[in-house]
Every structure is written in structure tokens, then in C-alpha cells.
Design a protein around this motif. Structure first.
Motif, short mmCIF file in Angstrom:
data_model
loop_
_atom_site.label_atom_id
_atom_site.label_comp_id
_atom_site.label_asym_id
_atom_site.label_seq_id
_atom_site.Cartn_x
_atom_site.Cartn_y
_atom_site.Cartn_z
N ALA A 45 0.84 -1.21 0.00
CA ALA A 45 0.00 0.00 0.00
C ALA A 45 0.87 1.26 0.00
O ALA A 45 0.58 2.23 -0.70
CB ALA A 45 -0.93 -0.01 1.21
N GLY A 46 1.95 1.25 0.78
CA GLY A 46 2.85 2.39 0.81
C GLY A 46 3.50 2.62 -0.54
O GLY A 46 3.63 3.77 -1.01
N LEU A 47 3.90 1.54 -1.20
CA LEU A 47 4.52 1.66 -2.52
C LEU A 47 3.53 2.16 -3.57
O LEU A 47 3.89 2.91 -4.48
CB LEU A 47 5.08 0.30 -2.95
N ILE A 48 2.27 1.75 -3.44
CA ILE A 48 1.23 2.24 -4.36
C ILE A 48 1.14 3.76 -4.27
O ILE A 48 1.08 4.48 -5.29
CB ILE A 48 -0.13 1.62 -4.05
N VAL A 49 1.11 4.28 -3.06
CA VAL A 49 0.98 5.73 -2.86
C VAL A 49 2.21 6.45 -3.41
O VAL A 49 2.09 7.51 -4.04
CB VAL A 49 0.76 6.05 -1.37
N ILE A 50 3.40 5.89 -3.21
CA ILE A 50 4.62 6.51 -3.75
C ILE A 50 4.52 6.62 -5.26
O ILE A 50 4.81 7.69 -5.84
CB ILE A 50 5.86 5.68 -3.34
N GLU A 51 4.11 5.55 -5.93
CA GLU A 51 4.01 5.58 -7.39
C GLU A 51 2.87 6.50 -7.85
O GLU A 51 2.99 7.16 -8.87
CB GLU A 51 3.81 4.17 -7.94
N ALA A 52 1.78 6.54 -7.09
CA ALA A 52 0.67 7.44 -7.44
C ALA A 52 1.12 8.89 -7.41
O ALA A 52 0.74 9.70 -8.28
CB ALA A 52 -0.50 7.21 -6.49
N ILE A 53 1.91 9.25 -6.42
CA ILE A 53 2.42 10.63 -6.32
C ILE A 53 3.31 10.95 -7.52
O ILE A 53 3.24 12.04 -8.10
CB ILE A 53 3.18 10.83 -5.00
N LYS A 54 4.15 10.01 -7.94
CA LYS A 54 4.98 10.23 -9.12
C LYS A 54 4.11 10.45 -10.36
O LYS A 54 4.40 11.31 -11.19
CB LYS A 54 5.89 9.01 -9.36
N VAL A 55 3.06 9.64 -10.49
CA VAL A 55 2.15 9.78 -11.63
C VAL A 55 1.52 11.17 -11.63
O VAL A 55 1.45 11.84 -12.67
CB VAL A 55 1.06 8.69 -11.58
N LEU A 56 1.07 11.62 -10.47
CA LEU A 56 0.42 12.93 -10.38
C LEU A 56 1.39 14.06 -10.65
O LEU A 56 1.00 15.12 -11.15
CB LEU A 56 -0.22 13.09 -8.99
N GLN A 57 2.65 13.85 -10.34
CA GLN A 57 3.67 14.86 -10.61
C GLN A 57 4.22 14.73 -12.03
O GLN A 57 5.03 15.56 -12.45
CB GLN A 57 4.83 14.72 -9.62
N ASP A 58 3.80 13.68 -12.74
CA ASP A 58 4.23 13.43 -14.12
C ASP A 58 5.74 13.28 -14.22
O ASP A 58 6.38 13.83 -15.12
CB ASP A 58 3.76 14.56 -15.04
N VAL A 59 6.32 12.53 -13.28
CA VAL A 59 7.76 12.26 -13.32
C VAL A 59 7.97 10.86 -13.88
O VAL A 59 8.42 9.95 -13.18
CB VAL A 59 8.42 12.42 -11.93
N ASN A 60 7.62 10.69 -15.16
CA ASN A 60 7.59 9.35 -15.75
C ASN A 60 8.96 8.69 -15.82
O ASN A 60 9.07 7.48 -15.95
CB ASN A 60 6.96 9.38 -17.14
N ASN A 61 10.05 9.46 -15.73
CA ASN A 61 11.37 8.83 -15.75
C ASN A 61 11.70 8.14 -14.44
O ASN A 61 12.70 7.43 -14.33
CB ASN A 61 12.44 9.89 -16.05
N ASN A 62 10.87 8.33 -13.42
CA ASN A 62 11.13 7.74 -12.11
C ASN A 62 10.15 6.63 -11.73
O ASN A 62 10.20 6.13 -10.62
CB ASN A 62 11.10 8.82 -11.02
N TYR A 63 9.21 6.27 -12.61
CA TYR A 63 8.28 5.20 -12.28
C TYR A 63 9.05 3.91 -12.02
O TYR A 63 10.07 3.63 -12.65
CB TYR A 63 7.29 4.94 -13.42
N ARG A 64 8.56 3.12 -11.09
CA ARG A 64 9.20 1.86 -10.77
C ARG A 64 8.17 0.74 -10.63
O ARG A 64 7.08 0.95 -10.10
CB ARG A 64 10.01 1.95 -9.47
N MET A 65 8.53 -0.44 -11.13
CA MET A 65 7.83 -1.67 -10.79
C MET A 65 8.60 -2.25 -9.61
O MET A 65 9.80 -2.49 -9.72
CB MET A 65 7.86 -2.65 -11.97
N THR A 66 7.94 -2.42 -8.50
CA THR A 66 8.64 -2.86 -7.29
C THR A 66 8.12 -4.22 -6.85
O THR A 66 6.91 -4.42 -6.72
CB THR A 66 8.49 -1.84 -6.16
N TYR A 67 9.05 -5.11 -6.58
CA TYR A 67 8.71 -6.46 -6.17
C TYR A 67 9.16 -6.70 -4.74
O TYR A 67 10.30 -6.41 -4.37
CB TYR A 67 9.35 -7.49 -7.11
#
Length: 621
Positions: free
Chosen positions: A380-402
Motif C-alpha cells: 500500500a505504501g509503494l502504491i501511494v509513492i508511485e501514485a504521487i509520481k504519476v500525479l507529478q508526471d515524473v515518468n522517468n522515475n516510475y518503478r515496478m517494485t517487487y
């Protein structure tokens, strides 16, 4: 300045959450505490007792209530000034269409099944809304970001369908415990308690030795029988006589170990027949107490399984008589689980297969990988981190995290760069599919159910051959047109108004998902019943795969009905990460704080394996 931009992106965002279960409860709490002001939740489920150990927003008093609504009320108690809108509904309902999805800045998935995930993926593509997907399985978990045109969609990598087993294996020659579970759940339970009008492949023989599928021949209780006598007769017939009949086919057992017939007289010799029925040695009113069983992780003896089977069967007919004829197996139905466990164990014993505990059998029968609350919280914490990146449109920093169970290079969380869209994906790239099928023997209804609905995940399909519409569903159809489409379902493909033959191109659409794809038909006469039980083979979108996707068979996506987890090996991890990041990760062993990516604000959790540090968790920026 960056912090101000981040706060504005969060405050002004309109977020859709799909799923309010294990991940969903943690996600809603984290979103609220992170400053999100406008959150919408969709979930069709109600709260059950099995949810309470990990879905912390719910209490025992909430049993039977809507998950979405209770979760909303719970969070508003400590964040009363934010807007949370709940929908107790199925995300596949027509009201949640493309226009509905367009109002959101990002969609966050916390779902527990493949079908709904695919549906949300398609709506996000059609509405051009970013999707953050997630899943957990025990200690494993993953978070992925899907943005149209920038990263792969959820379906760019094919997902294995749930494992199915040939009917002949299930009914006649089981070799694994899961075969016995499927037999007990899908065949025996359904035959005894389900819809009598539904076809059933349970291989049962009447007293004259003829194979029959008619419930009244074997499973119907006569007016002279009481419940105890009836239960014992069913037991002897299914586990004893039926096995004896099967053994008469010597060819079947020429290269297989022969099963052993099991009769009650051999298992429970202390049962006495009385005028009013069967008197059990210790008396009983429920399945487990009847044999003094409490520990669900204990493996029962064959005698204990027999007692549980008989008592569970009796209780269904005595206390749940009104439900008989309409029951389907439910992993949360305790009596059903007990019955299936006992039946599967007795059958397993007959075929020389190791027995399993109630706890293990429930997991197999319900396709359950037992959840871990901590994993849900991390994801859940990782989802929120990626959602914030999406909202900031920082597509060079998106991550798939396992999230992995055991440290790999001392890492428990493995971030990798997202894949680019798969050019051969039929969902986001509109690549034609190839279907091998016998056009002269397969009916349209089989094509619709097995391919269009099950394989392609369409809910409101429309099928055309050229300009001829051969099938459509919808409440607004005129009665005579709907009747015509219904008649088409019973026709063989070759006999449709526009015949389907070798080389035909079918256009299949789903208006709700705004998805369309073409299927090239290849006529094929014969199929392998073991390897191709559906009698048709769909392919096409897996033919072009990027080199950096290639992994060993042990690292292929693993799909569970309950949860979905895509496990990546260290090799894939190395291939996807930048070389500079890999070299820096080696510094973890020194205990230094390192920056895996100068532009990435994500925290990476590492496990220090030095005993002197008591295996404490360190956060490395």
C-alpha cells in the motif's frame, strides 16, 4: 518548491480505489494520512470473519456490511475533513464506464482476481487514466505502473489461466491431492447439494454396474431411509462400490497403482445399526466436535475423516435442507470446507495419495495463499509513492517494485524500470489474434464462453464477420433480435449466417470496455484432450517478446485466484536496472547510505544480515 508541487498534486487529485480488502484497507488509510482529499472506493464484497485478521478497518460488529462503506466510515473518524465516496458495487457494472473513469487523475487497484484486473486495465486505457496495479501472495508482492503509450499495460504480459485438470484424471485416475479436492468440490459437492439440472461429470455407477449421472439413481434418499442410513449408503457407494467397479477395467491399471475400495465397516467397526438409524460411538451434532477435532492444522486419520464426512453430510440435509439444490462451494462456508476436506482425504487414501489437514485443504480448495498484513501495508505504501509520481508526471522515475520473501543481494524490495508497451499486445496495440478451432463441430456458444469471455475477458461482447453481426448482448435489444442471437449460439460456426471457415476474420468488441480486436480463424480437425481440453487454441500476442523479458521457467508470472504476484528473478532485476544502480547496490554490504538514483526519492528497504545488527531493517535513500 518540489514539496509545494507535491502537496498540490496530492491535494487536488481525484483518486479511484478499486478494492477495499487486505490491500485496500491499508491503501485507504495511507492515502488519507498522505494528504489526499478526494477518494472514491468501489468494492462489491461484504465483511466476513476471515477478513478480520488483516483488514484492520473492520470489526466483528461489521459482519455482513459493505467493505467500501465501512472502510469509508472508519477512515473519516480520524480524517473527517476529506471527501471519501464509497460504492458497494461491482466495478464491472455498466455505471462504471469510460466516462466515469475519465473524472479521475489516477486509478489504484487492490483487487483479488484476474478478470476484474483486466477489466479495469481496459477502462483505464480507453479513458487514458494512469493505473497503479498491485497484488500480494503471502510474503510476496508487487506494484506496477501502467500508463497508456509510456509503459506496458497490465495485459502486455500474458497471464496464465487458472490450472484446469482433465475430467478423466479427476474422475478416474487422480495422482495428486489437488485432483481429489477438485473431485470433492466440483463434482461430489455439486452433485449432492447443487443444481440437479446442471451437467456433472461425476463418474458414479449404479448397482447393476452401468455408469450413470442421474442423481435419482444413487444420490436420491428413499422414503424408508433415515439420514444416518442414507449418509452411510452414499459413503459406501462413492468410496467403496464405485472403486470396485473402476477396478474391473484392468487396462486402466496396467501401468498405474490400483486404488483400494473403502467401506464404512472397515473404517468404523463400532457403528451399530438401530431402528432409528446409525448410532455413533460418541454421539454428535456437528462435524468436527463429533470426533473431538479442534486443531485445523492436524491431519485427520481415515476414521476421523469418515466421521467428519458422515456428520457434515447429515447436517446439510437436516439443518440446511432449504439450501439443498442451490448450493455452490464457498471457502468461507465452514461445513462445506469440512465436507470437501474429508471427502478429498478419503479419496486420497484410496488412491495412495498423502492426506492433508483442514487448513491445507481449505487453501487448495479456495485457491488461497494466506495473506500477511505486513506485506499488504508495504505494498500500500509503494502504491501511494508511485501514485504521487504519476500525479507529478515524473515518468522517468516510475518503478515496478517487487517484494520478495528472502533477501536477494540483501534486498527485500526490488525496484525495476517499467517495460515499454508490448507491440504485440492485442489490448493496447490492437494486434490480431489467431484461433485454432474446429469450425465444423464447435458451436458459437462455446466460442463465446471459452474464448470471448474467459480468455479475452469481455463482458458485453459484440461479434461481427465482415458487415454481418452474428452475436450481441444488451438490455436494449429488441426481443426478436435477441432471440435470433440466442439461436445463433446453438449453431456450429460453419453454419452461421456468415459461415466461419479457415481464414475467416472475426471482429470482437466490448462496448463497455471500448475494446476491439480481430481474430484470425484457422480450422483444425483434432486436439489433444490432455493438453488442449477446450478444443481450441488462442495465440498471437505472445509471439513478439522483448529480449529483456526472457526469464527461466521458474520466474514466469504466477497467477493465483485469490491474489496475483509476478515474481522476478535476480537476473531480470539485473537486466532492467541501470548499471550504475547495480554497482551502487553492492555497497549495501558496507552499511553505507547510498542513492540508487539521484532523481529518485523512493526509499529502498534492505535487510542487514549481520548478526551484530540483530537483522534490523535499514532505509537507504
Amino acid at each position: 518548491m518540489d514539496s509545494d508541487i507535491r502537496r498540490m498534486a496530492i491535494k487536488d487529485a481525484k483518486v479511484l480505489m478499486v478494492g477495499a480488502g487486505g490491500i485496500g484497507c491499508e491503501l485507504l488509510k495511507t492515502l488519507a494520512l498522505s494528504g489526499f482529499q478526494d477518494i472514491h472506493i468501489i468494492d462489491m464484497d461484504t465483511i466476513e470473519v476471515s477478513n478480520l485478521n488483516r483488514q484492520f478497518l473492520f470489526r466483528k460488529s461489521h459482519m455482513g456490511l459493505s467493505k467500501a462503506k465501512v472502510a469509508r466510515d472508519a477512515v473519516l473518524k480520524f480524517r473527517p475533513h476529506i471527501n471519501i465516496t464509497s460504492y458497494h458495487a461491482n466495478v464491472k457494472d455498466a455505471e462504471f464506464n469510460v466516462e466515469f473513469f475519465k473524472q479521475f487523475n489516477v486509478v489504484l487497484n487492490g483487487l483479488d482476481n484476474l478478470d476484474a484486473r483486466r477489466h479495469v486495465n481496459r477502462l483505464c486505457l480507453a479513458s487514458n487514466v494512469p493505473l497503479v496495479e498491485s497484488g500480494t501472495t503471502g510474503f510476496l508482492g508487487q506494484v506496477t505502473v501502467h500508463i497508456k503509450g509510456k509503459t506496458e499495460c497490465y495485459e502486455c504480459q500474458t497471464k496464465p489461466t487458472p490450472k484446469t485438470y482433465p475430467v478423466c484424471t479427476i474422475t478416474s485416475t487422480p495422482s495428486k491431492f489437488v485432483h481429489c479436492i477438485v473431485w470433492a468440490k466440483e463434482l461430489l459437492f455439486a452433485k449432492l447439494f447443487g443444481d440437479k439440472n446442471q451437467a456433472n461429470d461425476l463418474n458414479v455407477h449404479s448397482k447393476d454396474g452401468d455408469s450413470t449421472n442421474h442423481k435419482e439413481d444413487v444420490f436420491e434418499r428413499s422414503s424408508e431411509e433415515n439420514f444416518d442410513e442414507y449418509c452411510c449408503r452414499i459413503y459406501d457407494h462413492v468410496f467403496g462400490y464405485n472403486i470396485e467397479v473402476a477396478l474391473t477395467n484392468e487396462e486402466t491399471w496396467r501401468r498405474r497403482k490400483k486404488p483400494t475400495p473403502i467401506f464404512i465397516r472397515d473404517v468404523l467397526p463400532k457403528i451399530k445399526t438401530k431402528k432409528n438409524g446409525i448410532l455413533f460411538e460418541n454421539g454428535s451434532v456437528s462435524a468436527l466436535p463429533s470426533v473431538g477435532l479442534k486443531n485445523p492444522q492436524e491431519i485427520w486419520s481415515i476414521a476421523e475423516n469418515t466421521n467428519v464426512f458422515l456428520e457434515a453430510l447429515k447436517l446439510f440435509f437436516e439443518q440446511r435442507k432449504k439450501e439443498i439444490g442451490n448450493l455452490t462451494f464457498d471457502k468461507d462456508d465452514q461445513l462445506a470446507v469440512e465436507f470437501v476436506t474429508a471427502a478429498a482425504n478419503i479419496r486420497a487414501s484410496s488412491f495412495g495419495i498423502p492426506l492433508h489437514s483442514l487448513f491445507e485443504a481449505k487453501g487448495i480448495a479456495g485457491n488461497i495463499v494466506h495473506a500477511v498484513a505486513t506485506t499488504n501495508a508495504i505494498i500500500a505504501g509503494l502504491i501511494v509513492i508511485e501514485a504521487i509520481k504519476v500525479l507529478q508526471d515524473v515518468n522517468n522515475n516510475y518503478r515496478m517494485t517487487y517484494c520478495v520473501e528472502h533477501p536477494i543481494r540483501k534486498m527485500l524490495l526490488m525496484p525495476v524500470e517499467p517495460f515499454e508497451p508490448n507491440k504485440s499486445c492485442y489490448v493496447c496495440s490492437e494486434t490480431p489474434l489467431l484461433l485454432e478451432i474446429n469450425t465444423r463441430s464447435t458451436k458459437l456458444k462455446d466460442f463465446v464462453e471459452k474464448i470471448v469471455k474467459n480468455k479475452l475477458g469481455m463482458t458485453s461482447p459484440l461479434i461481427m464477420i465482415g458487415s454481418t453481426l452474428i452475436y450481441e448482448v444488451g438490455d436494449d435489444l429488441e426481443e426478436d433480435i435477441a432471440a435470433n442471437y440466442t439461436r445463433n449460439l446453438e449453431k456450429v460456426l460453419f453454419e452461421l449466417p456468415a459461415p466461419v471457415t479457415h481464414g475467416t476474420i472475426l471482429n470482437v468488441e466490448d462496448l463497455l470496455q471500448e475494446l476491439s480486436c480481430n481474430i484470425n480463424i484457422k480450422h483444425r480437425e483434432e486436439f489433444d484432450e490432455e493438453k488442449e481440453p477446450d478444443g481450441m487454441v488462442l495465440s498471437g500476442w505472445t509471439s513478439q517478446v522483448d529480449k529483456d523479458r526472457t526469464t527461466s521457467s521458474s520466474t514466469e508470472p504466477q497467477i493465483k485466484d485469490n491474489n496475483v504476484i509476478i515474481s522476478k528473478s535476480e537476473e531480470v532485476f539485473r537486466n532492467k536496472r541501470k548499471l550504475s544502480e547495480i554497482s551502487k547496490s553492492d555497497e549495501a554490504a558496507t552499511g553505507k547510505e547510498i542513492d540508487l538514483n539521484d532523481d529518485d526519492d523512493d526509499d529502498l528497504v534492505l535487510l542487514d544480515e549481520d548478526p551484530g545488527h540483530s537483522n534490523k531493517m535499514r532505509k537507504l535513500r
